[in-house]
Design an enzyme around this catalytic site. Structure first.
Site, PDB file in Angstrom:
ATOM      1  N   ASP A   1       0.870  -1.179   0.000  1.00  7.37           N
ATOM      2  CA  ASP A   1       0.000   0.000   0.000  1.00  7.37           C
ATOM      3  C   ASP A   1       0.906   1.228   0.000  1.00  7.37           C
ATOM      4  O   ASP A   1       1.449   1.604   1.042  1.00  7.37           O
ATOM      5  CB  ASP A   1      -0.897   0.016   1.245  1.00  7.37           C
ATOM      6  CG  ASP A   1      -2.029  -0.983   1.173  1.00  7.37           C
ATOM      7  OD1 ASP A   1      -2.728  -1.005   0.151  1.00  7.37           O
ATOM      8  OD2 ASP A   1      -2.212  -1.744   2.139  1.00  7.37           O
TER       9      ASP A   1
ATOM     10  N   ARG B   1       4.272   3.481   2.605  1.00  4.51           N
ATOM     11  CA  ARG B   1       5.017   2.569   3.484  1.00  4.51           C
ATOM     12  C   ARG B   1       6.507   2.854   3.530  1.00  4.51           C
ATOM     13  O   ARG B   1       7.149   2.607   4.548  1.00  4.51           O
ATOM     14  CB  ARG B   1       4.791   1.121   3.042  1.00  4.51           C
ATOM     15  CG  ARG B   1       3.336   0.685   3.011  1.00  4.51           C
ATOM     16  CD  ARG B   1       2.627   0.876   4.324  1.00  4.51           C
ATOM     17  NE  ARG B   1       1.297   0.290   4.292  1.00  4.51           N
ATOM     18  CZ  ARG B   1       0.309   0.645   5.085  1.00  4.51           C
ATOM     19  NH1 ARG B   1       0.492   1.605   5.985  1.00  4.51           N
ATOM     20  NH2 ARG B   1      -0.864   0.058   5.006  1.00  4.51           N
TER      21      ARG B   1
ATOM     22  N   ARG C   1      -7.249  10.564   1.343  1.00  2.00           N
ATOM     23  CA  ARG C   1      -6.785   9.540   0.406  1.00  2.00           C
ATOM     24  C   ARG C   1      -7.567   9.619  -0.906  1.00  2.00           C
ATOM     25  O   ARG C   1      -7.128   9.071  -1.917  1.00  2.00           O
ATOM     26  CB  ARG C   1      -6.949   8.148   1.020  1.00  2.00           C
ATOM     27  CG  ARG C   1      -6.110   7.928   2.266  1.00  2.00           C
ATOM     28  CD  ARG C   1      -6.559   6.683   3.019  1.00  2.00           C
ATOM     29  NE  ARG C   1      -6.303   5.456   2.270  1.00  2.00           N
ATOM     30  CZ  ARG C   1      -6.813   4.266   2.605  1.00  2.00           C
ATOM     31  NH1 ARG C   1      -7.621   4.161   3.663  1.00  2.00           N
ATOM     32  NH2 ARG C   1      -6.527   3.203   1.886  1.00  2.00           N
TER      33      ARG C   1
ATOM     34  N   LYS D   1      -9.587   0.839  -5.567  1.00  2.00           N
ATOM     35  CA  LYS D   1     -10.222   0.444  -4.311  1.00  2.00           C
ATOM     36  C   LYS D   1     -10.991   1.639  -3.715  1.00  2.00           C
ATOM     37  O   LYS D   1     -10.691   2.784  -4.069  1.00  2.00           O
ATOM     38  CB  LYS D   1      -9.171  -0.078  -3.325  1.00  2.00           C
ATOM     39  CG  LYS D   1      -8.080   0.941  -2.942  1.00  2.00           C
ATOM     40  CD  LYS D   1      -7.026   0.291  -2.074  1.00  2.00           C
ATOM     41  CE  LYS D   1      -6.047   1.351  -1.566  1.00  2.00           C
ATOM     42  NZ  LYS D   1      -4.934   0.766  -0.800  1.00  2.00           N
ATOM     43  N   HIS D   2     -12.033   1.425  -2.908  1.00  3.32           N
ATOM     44  CA  HIS D   2     -12.558   0.154  -2.408  1.00  3.32           C
ATOM     45  C   HIS D   2     -13.970   0.011  -2.960  1.00  3.32           C
ATOM     46  O   HIS D   2     -14.873   0.729  -2.513  1.00  3.32           O
ATOM     47  CB  HIS D   2     -12.590   0.135  -0.886  1.00  3.32           C
ATOM     48  CG  HIS D   2     -11.271   0.485  -0.249  1.00  3.32           C
ATOM     49  ND1 HIS D   2     -10.835   1.784  -0.075  1.00  3.32           N
ATOM     50  CD2 HIS D   2     -10.278  -0.307   0.239  1.00  3.32           C
ATOM     51  CE1 HIS D   2      -9.646   1.786   0.518  1.00  3.32           C
ATOM     52  NE2 HIS D   2      -9.277   0.529   0.717  1.00  3.32           N
TER      53      HIS D   2
ATOM     54  N   HIS E   1     -11.416  -1.317   9.414  1.00  2.00           N
ATOM     55  CA  HIS E   1     -10.370  -2.003  10.159  1.00  2.00           C
ATOM     56  C   HIS E   1     -10.880  -2.398  11.551  1.00  2.00           C
ATOM     57  O   HIS E   1     -10.431  -3.393  12.120  1.00  2.00           O
ATOM     58  CB  HIS E   1      -9.140  -1.099  10.335  1.00  2.00           C
ATOM     59  CG  HIS E   1      -8.405  -0.836   9.062  1.00  2.00           C
ATOM     60  ND1 HIS E   1      -8.749   0.194   8.215  1.00  2.00           N
ATOM     61  CD2 HIS E   1      -7.346  -1.467   8.487  1.00  2.00           C
ATOM     62  CE1 HIS E   1      -7.931   0.188   7.178  1.00  2.00           C
ATOM     63  NE2 HIS E   1      -7.073  -0.807   7.315  1.00  2.00           N
TER      64      HIS E   1
ATOM     65  N   ASP F   1     -10.042  -7.320   0.432  1.00  2.00           N
ATOM     66  CA  ASP F   1      -9.298  -6.532   1.410  1.00  2.00           C
ATOM     67  C   ASP F   1      -8.846  -7.498   2.503  1.00  2.00           C
ATOM     68  O   ASP F   1      -9.232  -8.678   2.512  1.00  2.00           O
ATOM     69  CB  ASP F   1     -10.175  -5.402   1.962  1.00  2.00           C
ATOM     70  CG  ASP F   1      -9.356  -4.211   2.452  1.00  2.00           C
ATOM     71  OD1 ASP F   1      -8.134  -4.372   2.686  1.00  2.00           O
ATOM     72  OD2 ASP F   1      -9.921  -3.116   2.613  1.00  2.00           O
TER      73      ASP F   1
END
Length: 322
Positions: free
Chosen positions: A73, A81, A147, A177-178, A190, A260
């Protein structure tokens, strides 16, 4: 686990797993050689430097023939990351704001950003970044927020197309996504199971529209762990209606579908890890992600019943640029 001891030819499987540190352990090498494994997702904890990451990816590539898909990601903004030694990528909302002032400038910058992401990740051995985010910036969703490119689906589609073009120039595929959209629901999947109460027509006209407009330029898709009760009682990632009837049928998507992360709270209602994976495959996912729980990854690899679906290797192969 019953796994081969060598790197002899072994078809890729449907499970994407992760690793704990900056180098592979013996247990991880064994796991990555399991016939059901098809890829590895890399996190910030696996990164110390460009040289270290390149060596890690090189070792992962050597484990199997054909080699595993290495993913990350790496969207930009707060979801990037790798930082040290990599270009800092702005949030996608910044591109949307630029669009409002300079459409052509925003398109050019989106292409440049996509190319930067692609070239820098490919240089260290990563095959795919799970980007672009196609969710709309409705405002309430903190997990999506900046995002997202924009609140207008037309702007999202155009900027995503430019970003995808840049990724391709950099030698990388893409993953929208998503699906069909996580930007309207308030919850963070999450930690909970978000619910979007809108009617199907409203979702298709706005949130899902970029998936239709992007057409064959979209190589893979990741559905949301969100329930849209006016459409289906199941989360989109476990829903035949969303993935087979709407995404593949109505919208004509032909690429690969990733689940996911199945360890997220938004997936927990489907049962244990094997039940979650089976539900995702039955709904239409090609590959499933199991992150941050090596114990669950091993349980899934030990118990998963799976038959290779028609077209799986072709859809997965489209994400490899070499």
């Amino acid at each position: 686990m019953n796994v081969p001891k060598t790197s002899s030819k072994l078809s890729r499987g449907p499970v994407i797993v992760d690793i704990e540190g900056t180098a592979l352990t013996d247990a991880e090498r064994l796991r990555l050689r399991h016939p059901l494994v098809g890829g590895v997702i890399i996190f910030a904890r696996n990164f110390e430097s460009r040289a270290q990451l390149k060596q890690l990816c090189k070792e992962i590539r050597r484990l199997r023939k054909p080699r595993l898909l290495i993913c990350v990601d790496h969207e930009g903004g707060r979801v990037q990351r790798f930082l040290k030694g990599f270009t800092r990528i702005p949030s996608m909302r910044e591109l949307g704001r630029q669009w409002d002032e300079d459409v052509l400038g925003a398109c050019r910058r989106a292409t440049e950003i996509g190319r930067t992401i692609g070239e820098e990740l490919r240089a260290v051995g990563v095959d795919l970044s799970f980007t672009p985010v196609l969710d709309l910036d409705w405002g309430p969703s903190s997990v999506i927020g900046d995002r997202a490119f924009h609140s207008d689906p037309r702007v999202v589609a155009m900027l995503a197309r430019c970003l995808n073009h840049g990724l391709l120039l950099g030698g990388m595929g893409n993953c929208g996504k998503h699906f069909p959209g996580h930007g309207f629901a308030h919850g963070d999947s999450h930690f909970e199971l978000p619910i979007d109460e809108r009617e199907l027509d409203a979702i298709l006209a706005d949130d899902a529209a970029p998936y239709h407009w992007l057409g064959d330029t979209l190589l893979s898709v990741m559905p949301a762990h969100v329930i849209y009760p006016k459409v289906d009682e199941k989360p989109a990632g476990f829903s035949k209606r969303w993935l087979q009837e709407i995404l593949r049928g109505r919208l004509g998507f032909k690429g690969l579908i990733f689940s996911d992360d199945l360890t997220m709270e938004g997936a927990s209602g489907a049962g244990d890890i094997v039940a979650r994976a089976c539900a995702a495959f039955e709904a239409g996912c090609d590959m499933v992600l199991v992150c941050n729980r090596p114990d669950l990854a091993d349980e899934l690899l030990a118990r998963l019943p799976w038959s290779r679906p028609k077209g799986f290797d072709k859809r997965l192969g489209a994400l490899f640029r070499d």
